[in-house]
Design an enzyme around this catalytic site. Structure first.
Site, PDB file in Angstrom:
ATOM      1  CB  CYS A 255       5.312  68.185  38.694  1.00 22.93           C
ATOM      2  SG  CYS A 255       3.568  68.092  39.178  1.00 22.93           S
TER       3      CYS A 255
ATOM      4  CD  GLU B  72       1.985  62.341  37.270  1.00 20.04           C
ATOM      5  OE1 GLU B  72       3.223  62.505  37.233  1.00 20.04           O
ATOM      6  OE2 GLU B  72       1.188  63.053  36.628  1.00 20.04           O
TER       7      GLU B  72
ATOM      8  CG  HIS C 101      -0.201  67.214  36.195  1.00 17.05           C
ATOM      9  ND1 HIS C 101       1.088  67.444  36.629  1.00 17.05           N
ATOM     10  CD2 HIS C 101      -0.640  68.404  35.708  1.00 17.05           C
ATOM     11  CE1 HIS C 101       1.409  68.702  36.403  1.00 17.05           C
ATOM     12  NE2 HIS C 101       0.368  69.304  35.853  1.00 17.05           N
TER      13      HIS C 101
ATOM     14  CB  CYS D  22       2.197  64.577  40.448  1.00 16.61           C
ATOM     15  SG  CYS D  22       1.054  65.288  39.234  1.00 16.61           S
TER      16      CYS D  22
END
Length: 162
Positions: free
Chosen positions: A83, A55, A53, A86
């Protein structure tokens, strides 16, 4: 334009670059002392790995640049509410603040479904502010998925005609 909006615009640019690579358009920027130390977009498709992701990629870059996994004094700007994975990474990397654009009612864990980063039961908490340029961030995501659905529909219809 405020400083928060300026950094969120940078995250939006990273999200747009991700979309050009056929990734879900999420972008993240990490800032320390008013300077960008890392910027990234989603890389799940390119890396063929669920953990890439925006992040996580930005945290990796910031740690490498700063020479430390402990990102105290840093802030993250991300186009979509993080999420659970993260949010956990934000806690573990000891970021000070999180600013995000669009809320994620299906998977967001920084205010929508849960607020892991502000949960005092963990060994670290972050200040959180959501909704920065939320309309622009949300439009980027909804436009991407609308386009994907249209592409998928066209591909299915093309196969029917063969």
């Amino acid at each position: 334009m405020t400083e928060k909006e300026r950094f969120m615009k940078m995250a939006i640019s990273a999200a747009k670059r991700a979309a050009k690579a056929d990734e879900v358009p999420v972008g993240a920027v990490i800032v320390k002392d008013g300077k960008v130390v890392a910027s990234a977009g989603n890389r799940k498709e390119r890396e063929n790995c669920a953990v890439f992701h925006a992040e996580i990629v930005a945290i990796r870059k910031a740690c490498k640049k700063l020479g430390n996994w402990y990102l105290d004094g840093c802030e993250m700007y991300v186009t979509l509410e993080p999420c659970p994975m993260c949010a956990g990474a934000l806690i573990n990397s000891r970021l000070d603040k999180l600013y995000f654009g669009a809320y994620d009612p299906k998977a967001g864990c920084c205010g929508s479904l849960e607020n892991l980063v502000a949960d005092g039961r963990f060994n670290h908490t972050l200040e959180v502010e959501g909704g920065i340029l939320k309309e622009e961030c949300a439009a980027l995501l909804s436009g991407y998925f609308k386009n994907k659905r249209a592409q998928n529909k066209a591909a299915k219809e093309g196969k029917k005609g063969v």
